[in-house]
Write an enzyme that holds these catalytic residues in place. Sequence first.
Site, PDB file in Angstrom:
ATOM      1  CB  SER A  29      -0.915   0.024   1.227  1.00 50.52           C
ATOM      2  OG  SER A  29      -1.686   1.208   1.242  1.00 50.52           O
ATOM      3  CG  HIS A  73      -4.676  -0.788   4.128  1.00 46.52           C
ATOM      4  ND1 HIS A  73      -4.939  -0.370   2.826  1.00 46.52           N
ATOM      5  CD2 HIS A  73      -3.835   0.136   4.635  1.00 46.52           C
ATOM      6  CE1 HIS A  73      -4.295   0.749   2.582  1.00 46.52           C
ATOM      7  NE2 HIS A  73      -3.607   1.086   3.656  1.00 46.52           N
ATOM      8  CG  ASN A  74      -7.117  -1.892  -0.103  1.00 48.20           C
ATOM      9  OD1 ASN A  74      -6.115  -1.520   0.496  1.00 48.20           O
ATOM     10  ND2 ASN A  74      -7.081  -2.275  -1.358  1.00 48.20           N
ATOM     11  CD  GLU A 114      -7.317   3.218   0.159  1.00 52.31           C
ATOM     12  OE1 GLU A 114      -7.662   3.343  -1.036  1.00 52.31           O
ATOM     13  OE2 GLU A 114      -6.299   2.572   0.514  1.00 52.31           O
ATOM     14  CE1 TYR A 115     -14.657   0.671  -1.936  1.00 50.96           C
ATOM     15  CE2 TYR A 115     -12.312   0.379  -1.551  1.00 50.96           C
ATOM     16  CZ  TYR A 115     -13.420   0.236  -2.363  1.00 50.96           C
ATOM     17  OH  TYR A 115     -13.290  -0.351  -3.598  1.00 50.96           O
ATOM     18  NE  ARG A 162     -15.143   4.295  -2.648  1.00 53.17           N
ATOM     19  CZ  ARG A 162     -13.856   4.120  -2.857  1.00 53.17           C
ATOM     20  NH1 ARG A 162     -13.435   3.512  -3.972  1.00 53.17           N
ATOM     21  NH2 ARG A 162     -12.959   4.519  -1.977  1.00 53.17           N
TER      22      ARG A 162
END
Length: 488
Positions: free
Chosen positions: A135, A192-193, A196-197, A293
Amino acid sequence: MSEVDIAAIADIGLIGLAVMGQNLVLNMNDHGFTVAVHNRTTSKVDDFLEGPAKGTNVIGFHNLKEFVESLKAPRRVMLMVKAGPVVDKFIDQLVTYLDHGDIIIDGGNSLYTDSNRRTQSLKEKGIFFIGTGVSGGEEGARFGPSIMPGGHKGAWEAVKPIFQSIAAQVDGEACCDWVGNDGAGHYVKMVHNGIEYGDMQLICEAYQMMREGLGMSGDEIHKVFGTWNEGVLDSYLIEITRDILAVKEDDGSLLIDHILDTAGQKGTGKWTGMNALDLGIPLTLIGEAVFARCLSARKDERVAASKVLPRIASDFSGNKAEMVDAIRDALYASKIISYAQGYMLMREAAATYGWELNYGGIALMWRGGCIIRSQFLANIRDAFDKDADLENLLLDQFFIDAITEALPGWRKAVGTSIAIGIPAPTFSSALAFYDGYRSERLPANLLQAQRDYFGAHTYERLDKPRGEFFHTNWTGRGGDISATNYDV
């Protein structure tokens, strides 16, 4: 280079010369490692060697066999290619040329179950596999990413010097350490992602509250984010938001005001939410961030709906400065909830999949190089250093105090967003989770009664031991037989 000229001189090989791959290669070169490169489109090898890698010790190959032969034993091959079938295709090709004890590293955003499978299948062939999350984007890859390796533990010592050299460094420690067996590395990167979102959506809601709810100018919001970046919210994403809000078009208008309001996604946030559902973890904030999103992508529908659906909301009429502080509190408290939920998910995954995750170590790996890096992660590491078995971050005294202080502003911001008609799904879902988590009693007793009424699914009683189930003949017609297999 002909076959007879090839000598095993490269410390590591990398396949996949898109931006991340190129920058990782240059990073490795800067740290004294000789890197061999290969790409499916061979012209990219030549372009790289004549461009960004010119004057370095990087060596390039069009032929995969020659590429492998250039590597020192044990051979270390890192794949930076599109996740999915492309990874499997390259693994199948590489196995032909690799020996027992050689190592394949997948540095892409692969699904952790694929890394589980690859670790086991390659182990049967005598080849080590590492599935590692990387990342930090382009800049992180070039100057120090966060690296989260997992897979076959036997391969770790062979790649550790390279990975820990090129990783970001915080307080003299590398933002890279062994995560766990099989797909643990890619799993932690997936979480982690997902976080992040959540972080990005939280920041967007704060922005929209100020821009549309309070009627603040872009320049005013730019200054607010600059101030926030010097306090408890200090982080990479707050920093870049500040910078984004300063970029203007030639006519002096803000660039951000010319960008279409539809967001894309590559699937890792969705994977996180789906896994949370599988494991029964209430990952509500990240789920709302993914759905936000999805809603943004329905632009044409939203435009049409805006013309017919009434707003029926009041305009903001309070103290603007006080509301900005409340929005800050909501952002900070919601961020705490997001990480608490993410760690809940990792704890459940570790128990389910047999991993031994170092939760404080994960926080360290995320402190530098990665997209969610922030000073806040030091507090998470401290929490797990004090209590490695901490059940939930919300039970650590630092976070108890932080939430207590932010709670009045958090409630004020969420209430105001509802009153003025500004959507704040992650602010409000985080608050709902907090109120649910702190509740000794929830209305699930009624839910269980409903399930027993229509499906004889049984329920437990407060005055009986856990694990003892009861069924009531609610209508007088259903009988006393309860359901055993049927579930709704």
